[in-house]
Enzyme design. Structure first.
Site, PDB file in Angstrom:
ATOM      1  N   GLN A   1     142.883  15.192  58.717  1.00 27.70           N
ATOM      2  CA  GLN A   1     142.397  13.928  58.163  1.00 27.70           C
ATOM      3  C   GLN A   1     140.967  14.029  57.634  1.00 27.70           C
ATOM      4  OE1 GLN A   1     144.119  11.686  61.779  1.00 27.70           O
ATOM      5  NE2 GLN A   1     144.181  10.175  60.156  1.00 27.70           N
TER       6      GLN A   1
ATOM      7  N   ASN B   1     148.632  15.233  70.451  1.00 32.10           N
ATOM      8  CA  ASN B   1     148.343  13.847  70.131  1.00 32.10           C
ATOM      9  C   ASN B   1     149.629  13.050  69.960  1.00 32.10           C
ATOM     10  OD1 ASN B   1     146.386  11.708  69.162  1.00 32.10           O
ATOM     11  ND2 ASN B   1     147.790  11.806  67.416  1.00 32.10           N
ATOM     12  N   GLU B   2     149.752  11.970  70.700  1.00 29.54           N
ATOM     13  CA  GLU B   2     150.822  10.989  70.534  1.00 29.54           C
ATOM     14  C   GLU B   2     152.202  11.613  70.305  1.00 29.54           C
ATOM     15  OE1 GLU B   2     149.618   8.303  67.421  1.00 29.54           O
ATOM     16  OE2 GLU B   2     148.133   7.343  68.694  1.00 29.54           O
TER      17      GLU B   2
ATOM     18  N   HIS C   1     147.631  17.888  66.437  1.00 22.82           N
ATOM     19  CA  HIS C   1     147.479  16.496  65.975  1.00 22.82           C
ATOM     20  C   HIS C   1     148.289  16.330  64.692  1.00 22.82           C
ATOM     21  CE1 HIS C   1     144.803  12.723  66.124  1.00 22.82           C
ATOM     22  NE2 HIS C   1     145.729  12.501  65.213  1.00 22.82           N
TER      23      HIS C   1
END
Ligand code: FCB
Length: 447
Positions: free
Chosen positions: A21, A159-160, A116
């Site tokens: 990102q 992540n998640e 991620h």
């Protein structure tokens, strides 16, 4: 709020990011390929050059230091470190060493995520996480932990996992774009196994490490008083909020987790709980949606809406943190933030959520730190560059950084380790000045 709210000594203050990102120049992973397909990114933008932090990390970390941050969550891009199976890129390893050293120079504690949302292209070509990728992933984990254990104490393995499995394999709006519940559950199971093995590996290499997942929590309220809506909301809370944690905390027999995920061995593989919190959803029983586990989620309607259409619901963070007490583990807020074009909602968002964190600490939840999502405007996955979550504005054409008012407000809080009544007044003034402009959006929600 008319009293000073002091946080515990040593509380970590900072922001969170993810490699793809913010870095730019990431051309060897599944997301770059996904972005290259027309129609995949809502605003048609690309991650490169984006925030361009691969090049600008020194000036960016200097700014975060000036803004009072004492911690920073970032991820290491697997596709850079391992461009091909078993091949290590020494330049990428050296670069990340410089990045982590730079954080240390500014006395900023790194919190490092190992997965991620992105995979190397070659992992994606081998079937992504539908197949067991532990061998490759653990090789990567071993390499980076050996390389940086002198610099990093906090590791987030994945992540998640549930969000990754849902968006990429059930909803199909992230790569690889599958639309199958079966595939999503298989991916989730493979990720949890990878987490458990990574946890053991990291501790073998670095006994004092603090290891966790970053887990997304959402408040799930029944849309009506109808018993079926209430039952569905309750079940979704168990499954989405607690099944993964129960499987990894090994505190209660995770019956639901065992059923849903055919959970692997019962081992405690969390040293703390990483919490990502954004919003509340209203849950309705939806008999025709087996793929969504017979539910429709829509945004709550009480609070203001972010640009994403998500309801801002700070009280929910208090409720969710209190519900974590059953795991008897410390908590780190690993993400919490809001997208908007300007910066009128964010100051109030910050204050209201920090007040919720403080209230949870007062009733005995051991919260160790708060990492806001995010430091710099960046590439928001399928939404593209339009969705601005940053404390610092980025002009994507020139790369220029401009500190938003919320970042200065947050800086004062970080430095004093406390909220003061005048912070609250300032945030409310900004919110009133912004009027209802940020309260818009709507539609389906992805939890
Ligand atoms: C979370 C992701 C993070 C960012 C925020 C807005 O689900 O972990 O990368 O996209 O949402």
């Amino acid at each position: 709020m008319n009293v000073r709210l002091l946080f515990p000594e040593g509380f970590l203050w900072g922001a969170a990011t993810a490699a793809h990102q913010v870095e730019g120049h990431n051309f060897a992973n599944n997301w770059w390929d996904w972005e290259s397909q027309p129609g995949r990114i809502r605003d048609g933008s690309r991650s490169h050059p984006g925030t361009d932090q691969w090049i600008r990390y020194r000036e960016d970390f200097a700014l975060l230091h000036e803004l009072g941050h004492t911690a920073h969550r970032l991820s290491l891009e697997w596709s850079r470190v391992m461009p091909a199976p078993g091949v290590l890129d020494q330049q990428a390893l050296a670069h990340y060493r410089a990045v982590l050293e730079c954080l240390r120079q500014y006395a900023i504690e790194p919190v490092v995520t190992l997965h991620h949302f992105t995979n190397p292209r070659w992992v994606e070509q081998q079937g992504s996480w539908r197949v067991d990728q532990r061998e490759h992933f653990l090789r990567f984990v071993e390499e980076v932990v050996r390389s940086y254990r002198d610099l990093v104490r906090y590791w987030i393995t994945i992540n998640e996992p549930a969000v990754y499995a849902n968006l990429g394999f059930v909803e199909g709006i992230h790569p690889p774009g599958d639309r199958s519940l079966r595939s999503g559950l298989r991916v989730l199971r493979n990720l949890l196994r990878a987490h458990q093995d990574a946890y053991a590996l990291i501790h073998a290499l670095q006994p004092e490490a603090q290891v966790s997942l970053a887990h997304n929590l959402a408040v799930l309220t029944p849309a009506t008083h109808h018993p079926l809506d209430r039952l569905t909301a309750w079940l979704h809370d168990r499954l989405l909020n607690h099944a993964v944690l129960a499987a990894c905390a090994a505190l209660h027999p995770p019956r639901l987790a065992v059923g849903m995920l055919r959970s692997p061995r019962q081992r405690r593989t969390l040293d703390f709980i990483g919490v990502n919190y954004y919003t509340r959803s209203l849950v309705r029983f939806a008999p025709h949606r087996p793929r969504s586990l017979f539910a429709a989620h829509t945004p709550g309607t009480e609070g203001p809406r972010s640009l994403f259409g998500w309801e801002v619901y700070p009280r929910g963070l208090f409720t969710l943190l209190c519900a974590l007490r059953r795991y008897r583990l410390p908590v780190l807020i690993t993400e919490n933030g809001v997208a908007e074009e300007g910066d009128t909602l964010r100051p109030w968002f910050l204050l209201a959520h920090l007040r919720a964190v403080h209230a949870a600490i007062r009733v005995g939840v051991d919260v160790r730190g708060y990492l806001h999502w995010t430091a710099f405007d960046n590439f928001e996955w399928a939404e593209g560059l339009r969705m601005r979550f940053g404390l610092v504005h980025v002009d994507f054409a020139t790369g220029a950084r401009t500190v938003k008012p919320s970042a200065w407000l947050y800086a004062r809080i970080c430095r004093r380790n406390a909220l003061e009544p005048r912070d609250w007044q300032e945030a409310c003034r900004q919110l009133a000045a912004g009027g209802a402009s940020s309260a818009r959006g709507g539609g389906e929600q992805h939890v």
